[in-house]
Design a protein around this motif. Sequence first.
Motif, PDB file in Angstrom:
ATOM      1  N   GLY A 104       0.812  -1.457   0.252  1.00  0.00           N
ATOM      2  CA  GLY A 104       0.473   0.052   0.103  1.00  0.00           C
ATOM      3  C   GLY A 104       1.038   1.271  -0.239  1.00  0.00           C
ATOM      4  O   GLY A 104       2.241   0.771   0.151  1.00  0.00           O
ATOM      5  N   CYS A 105       0.542   2.097  -0.246  1.00  0.00           N
ATOM      6  CA  CYS A 105       1.260   3.635   0.451  1.00  0.00           C
ATOM      7  C   CYS A 105       2.013   3.585   1.373  1.00  0.00           C
ATOM      8  O   CYS A 105       3.423   4.212   1.443  1.00  0.00           O
ATOM      9  N   SER A 106       1.628   3.083   2.515  1.00  0.00           N
ATOM     10  CA  SER A 106       1.949   2.859   4.011  1.00  0.00           C
ATOM     11  C   SER A 106       3.514   2.159   3.962  1.00  0.00           C
ATOM     12  O   SER A 106       4.161   1.887   4.324  1.00  0.00           O
ATOM     13  N   HIS A 126      -5.807  12.246   0.689  1.00  0.00           N
ATOM     14  CA  HIS A 126      -6.571  13.936   0.473  1.00  0.00           C
ATOM     15  C   HIS A 126      -6.497  13.728  -0.537  1.00  0.00           C
ATOM     16  O   HIS A 126      -7.397  13.873  -1.907  1.00  0.00           O
ATOM     17  N   THR A 127      -5.974  12.852  -1.664  1.00  0.00           N
ATOM     18  CA  THR A 127      -5.863  12.678  -3.006  1.00  0.00           C
ATOM     19  C   THR A 127      -7.346  11.838  -3.708  1.00  0.00           C
ATOM     20  O   THR A 127      -8.347  11.475  -4.408  1.00  0.00           O
ATOM     21  N   TYR A 128      -7.834  10.881  -3.027  1.00  0.00           N
ATOM     22  CA  TYR A 128      -9.072  10.143  -2.596  1.00  0.00           C
ATOM     23  C   TYR A 128     -10.029  10.229  -1.117  1.00  0.00           C
ATOM     24  O   TYR A 128     -10.966  11.136  -2.207  1.00  0.00           O
ATOM     25  N   TYR A 129      -9.564   9.869  -0.084  1.00  0.00           N
ATOM     26  CA  TYR A 129     -10.617  10.310   0.482  1.00  0.00           C
ATOM     27  C   TYR A 129     -10.969  11.339   0.736  1.00  0.00           C
ATOM     28  O   TYR A 129     -11.951  11.354   0.520  1.00  0.00           O
TER      29      TYR A 129
HETATM   30  S1  SF4 Z   1      -2.560  11.077  -0.511  1.00  0.00           S
HETATM   31 FE1  SF4 Z   1      -3.954   8.678  -0.576  1.00  0.00          FE
HETATM   32  S2  SF4 Z   1      -2.620   8.246  -3.326  1.00  0.00           S
HETATM   33 FE2  SF4 Z   1      -0.959   9.804  -1.872  1.00  0.00          FE
HETATM   34  S3  SF4 Z   1       0.892   8.757  -1.371  1.00  0.00           S
HETATM   35 FE3  SF4 Z   1      -1.240   9.344   0.534  1.00  0.00          FE
HETATM   36  S4  SF4 Z   1      -2.159   7.286   0.781  1.00  0.00           S
HETATM   37 FE4  SF4 Z   1      -1.119   7.549  -1.057  1.00  0.00          FE
END
Ligand code: SF4
Lengths: 298, 397
Positions: A56-58, A207-210
């Motif tokens: 995942g991103c994390s 913030h990008t999605y949620y």
């Molecule tokens: S903002 Fe969302 S999509 Fe962007 S790196 Fe962080 S978790 Fe990933």
Amino acid sequence: MKRTAPMFQDYLRPDKRFPSVWCPGCGNGVVLGCILRAIHALDIPRDKVALISGIGCSGRMPVYADFNTLHTTHGRALAFATGLKLARPDLYVIVVMGDGDAMAIGGNHFIHTCRRNVNLTAIVVNNRIYGMTGGQCSPTTPSDLIASTATYGNIDQPIDICHLAALAGAAFVGRSTVYHVRELEKIITKGLDKKGLAVIEAVSNCHTYYGRLNKIGRATDMFKWMKEETAPITVVPEKRKGKITRGIFMDKDTVGFIQHYEQLVEKAIKNMEMLRQWKKKRLGPDINAKKAQVANNT
Amino acid sequence: MGLKLKSKPISELEYIKWDPEKVVYAFSQGNETCAESAVLAGCDFFGGYPITPSSEIAEVLSRRMPQEGRVFVQMEDEIASMASIIGASLGGARTMTATSGPGFSLMQENLGYAITTEIPCVIVNVQRLGPSTGGPTSPSQSDYMQVKWGTHGDHPIIALSPSTIQEVMELTIVSFDFAERYRTPVILLMDEVTGHMREKVGYPRQEDISIFTRSNELPESGDYKPYDLSVKSGVPPLISFGEGVRYHVTGLIHDEYGFPTRNRKEIRDWYDRIYRKIDNGLDRILRYDLYNLEDADTVIISFGISARTGLEAMIQARKKGRKVGMVKLLTLVPLPEEMLKEVIANVDRVIIPEMNRGQLILDIERLNKKGIDIIPVNRYDGEIISPGDVLDAIGGC
Ligand code: SF4
Ligand SMILES: Cc1ncc(C[n+]2csc(CCOP(=O)(O)OP(=O)(O)O)c2C)c(N)n1
């Protein structure tokens, strides 16, 4: 405890791995910063730290940090960490997971790692959505909110990570947010110092999605949301109503799996000794010779 | 005619120094033997989940490992079992898990991870009927193809298959050596019969076993590349976590330092190297026993418990004057292709007994350039193949 500001350079792999894959303003960097400061505060040598993540991103966190780093498979980080910790109890094993990672695909591993109370520090970065794969619904997405796979609103109820961890047997459970940096850092430091499993939920922002899908706004708007919609456990319950509680929910004085296993080894060795004595009495001193003779005669 | 091929027995590997005075004999079950042999081989960590017909391995080790001060842990499922042995191996432990079909299917995800990250471990699969829950206590050899291609993506792997309990003992020890030596997961492919059957087994002493051990030594340059392309053997030395070298391990395709890469050349080079490391080791890896090939016009090729059937059929056919030989495969993956090609080129027909609907035969047919008869003998009803079944295929006995 060291309280001097750490030299981030000392803990990162700046020559190799930057800029990071994260969107500007993402909370993942804040969590990593807290982890590094906690390690610095406890004065743990880098060689003694293993930073393990799922997918995942994390999950990309370990690549940037100059420790023994392991980027595993989606949801399985705790099981990998259990193996490593049991093989090398001298290492500080820190596990970083996303909410989907830890609660959906890794939910079973999460419960059982809590139940075993393995001596690990497990940090769940809860951004309430699947960041890496494009904003799909997660087990922590609140009901009615929007995700790219919940376009009419989420009909499921969200899971409470801390509640689950405490019920399942983790020795230490705490929650803070990436807005409350000092508090988060302090909880992580306490967790690192704990015998047994420490579970820390770091409420974070995607913030990008949620933020975008639910019209909360940009990173700064989400930080504001974290400030306004959360309350510390120290305030009266009425003031926490409808908000996310921050603080330490469980801090048991127990020993972890490693200590239990050491006791088991002692018991097994003692039993073996007793069995040996018993056999000696019954079969005479050289059991193996006797056994071999019996086998050869058959 | 006149095949001059030589067997490549396990004993040639010399991992066990047999001292006839010191051998301890036991009348032992296959699964128990596998567990005891793992202890002898220095297995430090076992993570597993119970499943018939492999459970005795976990049961024995739950008792034995603590006695030796080593780790036994029952994980929550086979996904976690596989993950735990990889994690422990990275921490420097010799590690093993044991399972059967349904669990082996769950292990495929992290089996691929061990292949990609080149972390040594041993996986015992005591086969039963499948797919799905299949036939819990019915023998089968139908995971042959899954062993090769169960996890996604191009990859090499090593699989060994015992047919006697003595071979269970020796191949268990060999598995631990190959895993460390070639930095790969090794599958010990047993079946319900080799798992549950009891036979006389000779055990060496622990001090008479010497297998490949990780050195954990830093390179002189101080620049550690866990996935170094320039190492001639194709196997860069593995340094365990916590030994003072901090590096990155990921299931993403990675560069020589272990960091994710999208560089096309680095990607290609990595694949080529993980295949090369196995190819370079073939002389050691490929193990087989050959019988009566010198004058044979018919050869039985088999593995595991079906090889026992094949051997018995060969003996009976010989008594009737038939020129039958036998190839018993101990290494199943990779297949000893050169040897098999030569056998096929020199006989009139090949008979392949296997307890499935025909899996090994697919790989043998690929080597059949001359177009000789390749005759399958299959059973997939939960019963083992009898020598009579093979004699029927030989015909005229
Ligand atoms: S903002 Fe969302 S999509 Fe962007 S790196 Fe962080 S978790 Fe990933
Ligand atoms: C077995 C498997 N299924 C699906 C995926 C695809 N996948 C990658 S990351 C991810 C979810 C990530 O969400 P989360 O765990 O919340 O972490 P975040 O990216 O938000 O930090 C998914 C489904 C995968 N890598 N492996």
